[in-house]
Motif scaffolding. Structure first.
Motif, PDB file in Angstrom:
ATOM      1  N   GLU A  59     -10.178 -22.419   6.633  1.00 29.54           N
ATOM      2  CA  GLU A  59      -9.654 -23.601   7.334  1.00 29.54           C
ATOM      3  C   GLU A  59      -8.287 -23.979   6.791  1.00 29.54           C
ATOM      4  N   GLN A  60      -7.370 -24.250   7.695  1.00 27.76           N
ATOM      5  CA  GLN A  60      -6.045 -24.748   7.322  1.00 27.76           C
ATOM      6  C   GLN A  60      -5.617 -25.807   8.338  1.00 27.76           C
ATOM      7  N   GLU A  61      -5.607 -27.060   7.900  1.00 27.07           N
ATOM      8  CA  GLU A  61      -5.210 -28.189   8.741  1.00 27.07           C
ATOM      9  C   GLU A  61      -5.971 -28.195  10.069  1.00 27.07           C
ATOM     10  N   LEU A  92     -22.551 -20.813  13.451  1.00 27.72           N
ATOM     11  CA  LEU A  92     -21.158 -21.184  13.660  1.00 27.72           C
ATOM     12  C   LEU A  92     -21.052 -22.366  14.610  1.00 27.72           C
ATOM     13  N   MET A  93     -21.802 -22.322  15.700  1.00 24.88           N
ATOM     14  CA  MET A  93     -21.714 -23.390  16.690  1.00 24.88           C
ATOM     15  C   MET A  93     -22.202 -24.719  16.114  1.00 24.88           C
ATOM     16  N   LYS A 151     -20.915 -30.186  13.950  1.00 24.13           N
ATOM     17  CA  LYS A 151     -20.986 -31.173  12.877  1.00 24.13           C
ATOM     18  C   LYS A 151     -19.602 -31.613  12.417  1.00 24.13           C
ATOM     19  N   ARG A 152     -18.629 -30.732  12.562  1.00 29.27           N
ATOM     20  CA  ARG A 152     -17.246 -31.042  12.175  1.00 29.27           C
ATOM     21  C   ARG A 152     -16.474 -31.717  13.305  1.00 29.27           C
ATOM     22  N   ALA A 188     -10.820 -24.377  18.027  1.00 30.42           N
ATOM     23  CA  ALA A 188     -10.291 -24.461  16.661  1.00 30.42           C
ATOM     24  C   ALA A 188     -10.122 -23.078  16.040  1.00 30.42           C
ATOM     25  N   VAL A 189     -10.818 -22.075  16.595  1.00 36.51           N
ATOM     26  CA  VAL A 189     -10.718 -20.708  16.071  1.00 36.51           C
ATOM     27  C   VAL A 189      -9.422 -20.083  16.581  1.00 36.51           C
TER      28      VAL A 189
END
Length: 274
Positions: free
Chosen positions: A39-41, A58-59, A64-65, A71-72
């Motif tokens: 993860e980056q920003e 993954l899903m 949850k995030r 985002a990928v």
């Protein structure tokens, strides 16, 4: 047979669903196979893809995030074996992102010998723990992993323009294109199957290359350790086994003690025989 199968089944249920193992680096998978998200920003790079059955992990983690698949931003492979491609085709199709891989493994990831087990697994299939491993991998979808369609190739030493900016280090032998990914600012080396902490055939734990003929070329895999000699990262994240946090130099020393076939540590100490 039942005891070995149950032991293997229990390992397969140990889900690693987005556990942060280094700053901004998250571990996914099960007791045998790992894959990672950088993860980056808020932007994500998925490194390898485990088994098809790992998709819900993954899903759920993204949900949850408060994130979605948008985002990928990148998908990167350490090598082209099926047990690292499980969700990769599905993820590439869903996001429209190509898959980055070393050119020497592009044909493998696109289907050439993708579902052919290594010689050492074929030769030991009669052993209860190997049979149980294959049974559980079959349940997880290993033997129906689809090949990738679209690839972008990286080269040795290239810093990839993706979240996390990993630098590729070509370490052939396990496969022709096997590579490690250095996250210098995170003090992390993702090693794929060039350097692991678990022998998936016997269940032995330790540090080494994938033992013996789990590699396309065991001697080359052994020689490729020299490509990591100057790496001082503290955390090593393998494709199989637990993370190692005592530094790459210490890991390399241990791997050299164990040898190509991990013959130095007694197999019996881990509950198995060779």
């Amino acid at each position: 047979m039942e005891a070995a199968g149950e032991r293997c089944f229990q390992m397969q249920r140990l889900r690693q669903a987005g556990i942060e193992v280094a700053r901004g680096v998250f571990r996914f998978g099960d007791g045998h196979v790992n894959w990672y998200v950088i993860e980056q920003e808020g932007a994500l790079t998925v490194v390898d893809g485990g088994m098809p059955s790992h998709w819900p992990a993954l899903m759920d983690w993204l949900t949850k995030r408060g994130q979605g698949l948008d985002a990928v931003r990148a998908i990167v492979l350490t090598h082209g074996h099926a047990d690292h491609l499980g969700i990769v085709r599905r993820l590439s199709d869903a996001t429209g992102r190509p898959v980055s891989i070393h050119p020497d493994d592009e044909a493998l990831a696109k289907g050439a010998r993708l579902h052919t087990p290594p010689r050492r697994i074929r030769r030991n299939l009669w052993k209860p723990h190997v049979f149980a491993l294959n049974l559980n991998w079959a349940r997880a979808g290993l033997f129906t992993v689809p090949p990738i369609l679209h690839a972008e190739c990286y080269t040795d030493g290239q810093r990839l323009d993706v979240p996390g900016s990993p630098r590729a280090i070509h370490t052939p032998g396990h496969t022709p294109g096997s590579s490690c990914l250095l996250l210098a600012d995170r003090d992390v080396l993702i090693t794929g199957d060039a350097l692991v902490t678990l022998d998936v055939v016997t269940g032995r734990r330790g540090l080494g290359i994938m033992p013996g003929t789990l590699n396309d070329d065991p001697e080359q895999a052994w020689d490729s350790l020299t490509a990591l000699a100057g790496i001082t990262a503290t955390t090593l994240l393998p494709g199989h086994g637990e993370p190692y946090a005592e530094g790459v130099p210490t890991a390399l020393a241990a791997a050299r003690r164990h040898g190509i076939d991990w013959r130095t540590p007694a197999a019996g100490a881990h509950g198995h025989t060779h």
